[in-house]
Design a protein around this motif. Structure first.
Motif, mmCIF file in Angstrom:
data_model
loop_
_atom_site.group_PDB
_atom_site.id
_atom_site.type_symbol
_atom_site.label_atom_id
_atom_site.label_comp_id
_atom_site.label_asym_id
_atom_site.label_seq_id
_atom_site.Cartn_x
_atom_site.Cartn_y
_atom_site.Cartn_z
ATOM 1 N N CYS A 27 33.741 33.261 82.649
ATOM 2 C CA CYS A 27 32.192 33.303 82.853
ATOM 3 C C CYS A 27 31.680 31.644 83.120
ATOM 4 O O CYS A 27 30.463 31.838 83.888
ATOM 5 C CB CYS A 27 31.646 34.118 81.728
ATOM 6 S SG CYS A 27 29.885 33.814 81.416
ATOM 7 N N LEU A 28 32.003 31.039 82.205
ATOM 8 C CA LEU A 28 31.571 29.603 82.181
ATOM 9 C C LEU A 28 32.241 28.725 83.412
ATOM 10 O O LEU A 28 31.965 27.282 83.371
ATOM 11 C CB LEU A 28 31.889 29.077 80.920
ATOM 12 C CG LEU A 28 31.068 29.932 79.642
ATOM 13 C CD1 LEU A 28 31.489 29.204 78.204
ATOM 14 C CD2 LEU A 28 29.638 29.907 79.704
ATOM 15 N N HIS A 108 30.258 25.661 69.760
ATOM 16 C CA HIS A 108 29.726 26.968 69.274
ATOM 17 C C HIS A 108 30.698 27.800 68.680
ATOM 18 O O HIS A 108 31.844 27.909 69.375
ATOM 19 C CB HIS A 108 29.340 27.551 70.661
ATOM 20 C CG HIS A 108 28.160 26.997 71.186
ATOM 21 N ND1 HIS A 108 26.781 27.315 71.101
ATOM 22 C CD2 HIS A 108 28.111 26.344 72.513
ATOM 23 C CE1 HIS A 108 25.851 26.388 71.906
ATOM 24 N NE2 HIS A 108 26.731 25.962 72.535
ATOM 25 N N ASP A 170 30.506 39.176 77.485
ATOM 26 C CA ASP A 170 29.338 39.069 77.954
ATOM 27 C C ASP A 170 28.161 38.762 76.697
ATOM 28 O O ASP A 170 27.355 37.953 77.124
ATOM 29 C CB ASP A 170 29.036 40.483 78.503
ATOM 30 C CG ASP A 170 29.527 40.871 79.937
ATOM 31 O OD1 ASP A 170 30.081 39.777 80.529
ATOM 32 O OD2 ASP A 170 29.343 41.963 80.403
ATOM 33 N N CYS A 173 28.497 35.030 76.155
ATOM 34 C CA CYS A 173 28.052 34.429 77.481
ATOM 35 C C CYS A 173 26.475 34.433 77.322
ATOM 36 O O CYS A 173 25.922 33.070 77.586
ATOM 37 C CB CYS A 173 28.612 34.766 78.697
ATOM 38 S SG CYS A 173 30.364 34.054 79.089
ATOM 39 N N ARG A 174 26.101 35.412 76.914
ATOM 40 C CA ARG A 174 24.419 35.323 76.747
ATOM 41 C C ARG A 174 23.864 34.525 75.664
ATOM 42 O O ARG A 174 22.998 34.187 75.837
ATOM 43 C CB ARG A 174 24.110 36.971 76.785
ATOM 44 C CG ARG A 174 23.940 37.702 77.922
ATOM 45 C CD ARG A 174 23.205 39.041 78.007
ATOM 46 N NE ARG A 174 23.639 39.782 76.793
ATOM 47 C CZ ARG A 174 24.631 40.797 76.952
ATOM 48 N NH1 ARG A 174 25.442 40.919 77.938
ATOM 49 N NH2 ARG A 174 25.015 41.546 75.876
ATOM 50 N N HIS A 175 24.809 34.645 74.607
ATOM 51 C CA HIS A 175 24.272 33.776 73.484
ATOM 52 C C HIS A 175 24.301 32.625 74.125
ATOM 53 O O HIS A 175 23.546 31.416 73.535
ATOM 54 C CB HIS A 175 25.332 34.027 72.272
ATOM 55 C CG HIS A 175 25.011 33.194 71.064
ATOM 56 N ND1 HIS A 175 24.033 33.716 70.120
ATOM 57 C CD2 HIS A 175 25.682 31.940 70.527
ATOM 58 C CE1 HIS A 175 24.122 32.699 69.358
ATOM 59 N NE2 HIS A 175 24.863 31.737 69.551
ATOM 60 N N LEU A 176 25.260 31.736 74.738
ATOM 61 C CA LEU A 176 25.480 30.445 75.068
ATOM 62 C C LEU A 176 24.458 30.076 75.959
ATOM 63 O O LEU A 176 24.047 29.086 76.233
ATOM 64 C CB LEU A 176 26.926 30.405 75.584
ATOM 65 C CG LEU A 176 28.043 30.495 74.667
ATOM 66 C CD1 LEU A 176 29.262 30.625 75.461
ATOM 67 C CD2 LEU A 176 27.940 29.354 73.646
ATOM 68 N N GLU A 177 23.715 31.119 76.758
ATOM 69 C CA GLU A 177 22.781 30.911 77.687
ATOM 70 C C GLU A 177 21.259 30.452 77.056
ATOM 71 O O GLU A 177 20.650 29.921 77.642
ATOM 72 C CB GLU A 177 22.572 31.817 78.577
ATOM 73 C CG GLU A 177 23.942 32.098 79.591
ATOM 74 C CD GLU A 177 23.634 33.411 80.527
ATOM 75 O OE1 GLU A 177 22.640 34.208 80.460
ATOM 76 O OE2 GLU A 177 24.676 33.496 81.350
ATOM 77 N N ARG A 178 21.333 31.056 75.745
ATOM 78 C CA ARG A 178 19.867 30.888 75.051
ATOM 79 C C ARG A 178 19.899 29.379 74.521
ATOM 80 O O ARG A 178 20.992 28.908 74.238
ATOM 81 C CB ARG A 178 19.908 31.684 73.857
ATOM 82 C CG ARG A 178 19.827 33.316 74.321
ATOM 83 C CD ARG A 178 19.466 34.156 73.103
ATOM 84 N NE ARG A 178 20.358 34.094 72.076
ATOM 85 C CZ ARG A 178 21.242 35.287 71.562
ATOM 86 N NH1 ARG A 178 20.930 36.330 72.149
ATOM 87 N NH2 ARG A 178 21.929 35.141 70.701
ATOM 88 N N HIS A 180 19.410 26.665 71.974
ATOM 89 C CA HIS A 180 19.422 26.622 70.589
ATOM 90 C C HIS A 180 18.843 25.323 69.885
ATOM 91 O O HIS A 180 18.730 24.335 70.468
ATOM 92 C CB HIS A 180 21.083 26.435 70.142
ATOM 93 C CG HIS A 180 21.698 27.650 70.824
ATOM 94 N ND1 HIS A 180 21.883 28.936 70.282
ATOM 95 C CD2 HIS A 180 22.371 28.109 71.887
ATOM 96 C CE1 HIS A 180 22.414 29.884 70.947
ATOM 97 N NE2 HIS A 180 23.250 29.235 72.007
#
Length: 181
Positions: A27-28, A108, A170, A173-178, A180
Motif C-alpha cells: 500500500c505504501l 508508527h 487498509d 494505511c488509513r491510520h497512517l494517512e491521517r 498526527h
C-alpha cells in the motif's frame, strides 16, 4: 521531501503480522522486514534458543537493518515481531527504535490482538506448515495464558479477530494517512 515512516507491527504468533505487513508495505510502496527473516535463518542451522541461534539471529537482524538504513528516505519500512511483555523484549525492540531514529523517520506502532479461538484457527492455516512458524495450538494456548503482548505506550491496538489481512492493512494505511500531532 519528508522521510517515509517506519512501521512496527507486533502481535501473537498467527495473528497475521506477515500477511498484514506485506499488504501495508505494498500500500505504501515500502519494504517488509518480517521477524521470520531472522528466525528462519538461525533455525536452519541451530536449535531454537541456543546461544548460537540467538547470536546468529542478532547478526542477521543487524545486517538486514544496516541495509534498511541505506534505503532512500522515501521508502517506508514495515517490521513485524512477536514479543512478550517482559524485560527481555525491550532489547529486541530497541533496533526498531534505532532504525527510526537513524533514518529520522516517524515511527508508527501497531499491535494486532485477536480472540484465542480465532488465533488458534489461524495457526492451523496450511500456509504456516513446513516452516518454523508456530502451528501447535496447545503451545499457543500456553503462551497466551502465561504472557501478555508487548505493547509500547504509543501503539495502536487493532483487534483483528473479525478482519481479513486486507481489511486490517487498509485500517493501518488509513491510520497512517491521517495527520498526527
Amino acid at each position: 521531501m519528508s522521510v517515509a515512516p517506519v512501521i512496527h507491527i507486533g502481535g501473537w504468533p498467527g495473528a497475521g503480522k506477515k500477511a498484514i505487513g506485506r499488504r501495508v508495505a505494498e500500500c505504501l510502496g515500502g519494504r517488509l522486514i518480517h521477524n521470520h527473516l531472522m528466525l528462519d535463518a538461525a533455525r536452519a542451522l541451530y536449535a531454537r534458543d541456543t546461544p548460537e541461534s540467538i547470536a546468529m539471529r542478532e547478526e542477521v537482524r543487524n545486517l538486514i537493518l544496516a541495509h534498511a538504513r541505506r534505503l532512500p528516505d522515501d521508502v517506508p519500512i514495515v517490521l513485524t515481531d512477536a514479543l512478550a511483555d517482559e524485560p527481555a523484549a525491550r532489547p529486541l525492540f530497541q533496533p526498531t527504535l534505532e532504525l527510526a531514529r537513524d533514518r529520522n523517520a516517524p515511527l508508527h506502532l501497531f499491535v494486532l490482538d485477536l480472540s484465542i479461538d480465532e488465533n488458534q484457527r489461524r495457526l492451523s492455516d496450511p500456509s504456516r506448515a513446513g516452516g518454523t512458524k508456530l502451528t501447535d495450538g496447545d503451545v499457543l494456548k500456553t503462551i497466551r495464558s502465561r504472557e501478555k503482548l508487548f505493547t509500547p505506550a504509543a501503539a495502536v491496538v487493532l483487534d483483528v479477530t473479525n478482519l481479513s489481512a486486507d481489511s486490517a492493512a487498509d485500517k493501518i494505511c488509513r491510520h497512517l494517512e491521517r495527520p498526527h500531532a
